[in-house]
Design an enzyme around this catalytic site. Sequence first.
Site, PDB file in Angstrom:
ATOM      1  N   ALA A 115      11.177   0.837   9.065  1.00  0.00           N
ATOM      2  CA  ALA A 115      10.777   2.105   9.700  1.00  0.00           C
ATOM      3  C   ALA A 115      11.965   3.057   9.844  1.00  0.00           C
ATOM      4  O   ALA A 115      12.193   3.647  10.883  1.00  0.00           O
ATOM      5  CB  ALA A 115      10.133   1.837  11.066  1.00  0.00           C
ATOM      6  N   ALA A 116      12.742   3.167   8.765  1.00  0.00           N
ATOM      7  CA  ALA A 116      13.997   3.914   8.824  1.00  0.00           C
ATOM      8  C   ALA A 116      14.077   5.067   7.826  1.00  0.00           C
ATOM      9  O   ALA A 116      15.061   5.798   7.800  1.00  0.00           O
ATOM     10  CB  ALA A 116      15.165   2.956   8.591  1.00  0.00           C
TER      11      ALA A 116
ATOM     12  N   LYS B 189      16.258   3.231  -0.848  1.00  0.00           N
ATOM     13  CA  LYS B 189      16.311   4.557  -1.495  1.00  0.00           C
ATOM     14  C   LYS B 189      16.752   5.608  -0.489  1.00  0.00           C
ATOM     15  O   LYS B 189      16.611   5.434   0.731  1.00  0.00           O
ATOM     16  CB  LYS B 189      14.961   4.954  -2.085  1.00  0.00           C
ATOM     17  CG  LYS B 189      13.767   5.025  -1.114  1.00  0.00           C
ATOM     18  CD  LYS B 189      13.593   6.305  -0.327  1.00  0.00           C
ATOM     19  CE  LYS B 189      12.309   6.307   0.516  1.00  0.00           C
ATOM     20  NZ  LYS B 189      12.328   7.279   1.618  1.00  0.00           N
TER      21      LYS B 189
ATOM     22  N   GLY C 145      10.356  -1.605   2.907  1.00  0.00           N
ATOM     23  CA  GLY C 145       9.096  -2.327   2.678  1.00  0.00           C
ATOM     24  C   GLY C 145       8.516  -2.020   1.308  1.00  0.00           C
ATOM     25  O   GLY C 145       7.989  -2.908   0.626  1.00  0.00           O
ATOM     26  N   SER C 146       8.631  -0.769   0.872  1.00  0.00           N
ATOM     27  CA  SER C 146       8.103  -0.365  -0.440  1.00  0.00           C
ATOM     28  C   SER C 146       8.889  -1.026  -1.561  1.00  0.00           C
ATOM     29  O   SER C 146       8.325  -1.472  -2.561  1.00  0.00           O
ATOM     30  CB  SER C 146       8.193   1.157  -0.609  1.00  0.00           C
ATOM     31  OG  SER C 146       7.498   1.801   0.426  1.00  0.00           O
TER      32      SER C 146
ATOM     33  N   ASP D 226       5.430   5.205  -1.781  1.00  0.00           N
ATOM     34  CA  ASP D 226       6.794   5.112  -2.311  1.00  0.00           C
ATOM     35  C   ASP D 226       6.975   3.945  -3.273  1.00  0.00           C
ATOM     36  O   ASP D 226       8.020   3.823  -3.908  1.00  0.00           O
ATOM     37  CB  ASP D 226       7.802   4.903  -1.164  1.00  0.00           C
ATOM     38  CG  ASP D 226       8.127   6.192  -0.424  1.00  0.00           C
ATOM     39  OD1 ASP D 226       7.749   7.272  -0.922  1.00  0.00           O
ATOM     40  OD2 ASP D 226       8.758   6.106   0.637  1.00  0.00           O
TER      41      ASP D 226
HETATM   42  O1  C5P Z   1       1.586   5.556   1.505  1.00  0.00           O
HETATM   43  P1  C5P Z   1       2.162   5.123   2.804  1.00  0.00           P
HETATM   44  O2  C5P Z   1       1.409   3.980   3.408  1.00  0.00           O
HETATM   45  O3  C5P Z   1       3.636   4.857   2.746  1.00  0.00           O
HETATM   46  O4  C5P Z   1       1.995   6.348   3.769  1.00  0.00           O
HETATM   47  C1  C5P Z   1       2.120   6.255   5.164  1.00  0.00           C
HETATM   48  C2  C5P Z   1       1.481   7.492   5.786  1.00  0.00           C
HETATM   49  O5  C5P Z   1       2.267   8.650   5.483  1.00  0.00           O
HETATM   50  C3  C5P Z   1       0.113   7.796   5.260  1.00  0.00           C
HETATM   51  O6  C5P Z   1      -0.865   7.159   6.014  1.00  0.00           O
HETATM   52  C4  C5P Z   1       0.024   9.304   5.416  1.00  0.00           C
HETATM   53  O7  C5P Z   1      -0.298   9.622   6.745  1.00  0.00           O
HETATM   54  C5  C5P Z   1       1.441   9.760   5.174  1.00  0.00           C
HETATM   55  N1  C5P Z   1       1.710  10.209   3.801  1.00  0.00           N
HETATM   56  C6  C5P Z   1       1.165  11.392   3.348  1.00  0.00           C
HETATM   57  N2  C5P Z   1       1.412  11.804   2.075  1.00  0.00           N
HETATM   58  C7  C5P Z   1       2.199  11.086   1.246  1.00  0.00           C
HETATM   59  C8  C5P Z   1       2.767   9.876   1.694  1.00  0.00           C
HETATM   60  C9  C5P Z   1       2.499   9.460   2.971  1.00  0.00           C
HETATM   61  O8  C5P Z   1       0.455  12.078   4.080  1.00  0.00           O
HETATM   62  N3  C5P Z   1       2.439  11.523   0.005  1.00  0.00           N
END
Ligand code: C5P
Length: 287
Positions: A92-93, A9, A98-99, A132
């Site tokens: 990590a890009a 995405k 991964g999502s 995501d």
């Molecule tokens: O949900 P995900 O594991 O992808 O999020 C990774 C990190 O990004 C979370 O631990 C959080 O610190 C941050 N994040 C956030 N708010 C979001 C999505 C991600 O603070 N809506």
Amino acid sequence: VLKVRAHAKLNLSLEIVDRRDDGFHDLVSVMQTISLADTLVVEEAADVIFRCSDPALETQGNLVVAAARLLQSRCGVSRGCSLYLHKEIPAAAGLGGGSSDAATTLAGLNRLWNAGASCSDLLAMSEELGSDVPFFLYGGIALVEGRGEIVTRLPDPRPVWYVLARPSVDVSTARIFAALSREEWTNGETTYDLARSIAAGEKPYRVGINDLQGPLFRLFPEAYDCFSLVSSLAPDRTFVSGSGPTVAAVFDNRRAAVTAASALPTALGWVRVARSSVPQPEGSPCV
Ligand code: C5P
């Protein structure tokens, strides 16, 4: 045997509007799947077995394994599966690789196992896997709100082409959010405006806003340098996707995108051309 593609995405716009009690942030984003994709091959097996073309990602902690085990337990499935993931999307890009793999696993296994999960069942599971992941049960182009779980499909605009450039740094989304200050939050209006223009049939040329760009550039000067290089080829049409470090520039046609990509220095690292408006994820009950 089931062979399915998990698309990357781009966040055409991404605004952070608030911080929630659970520590996550409320965001407003326009997200779009693109032609760049991983491939997932799924087969029946006695237990959950996972292999990956990238040995660094072949771990039991991979979201693909987590998705398989979650669906197994929620739907009371006793069968297993063998999952082979061929990676094309860098990890990590900021491209949601991964999502997307996780959402594709949920939808694919739901089909393979006849697990009977509905769209809302899969959405609930996808939220647990990552912010995501819900978007990838829909794909296409969508307005995304909340933590990422409120997904509103937008009509697919006519296709555009993107040049993607990724400097060789691994970016942790959590680290970028931690470095974001309140002063960098915005009110979502630029993104809602972009969503309205797409709903009205405009091509997504207009570059939105990315509130995570500030912390990204502060922590990773390589990302700023990459952004400057790509911007010089596509002024006003260059943006950072998600928490980065991938930089994208939008073009009207493939030839223009390929020409721009070939003008980028090879030392930049990973450079690709991708198309917007890809088909929906196969087997998802949400489309
Ligand atoms: O949900 P995900 O594991 O992808 O999020 C990774 C990190 O990004 C979370 O631990 C959080 O610190 C941050 N994040 C956030 N708010 C979001 C999505 C991600 O603070 N809506």
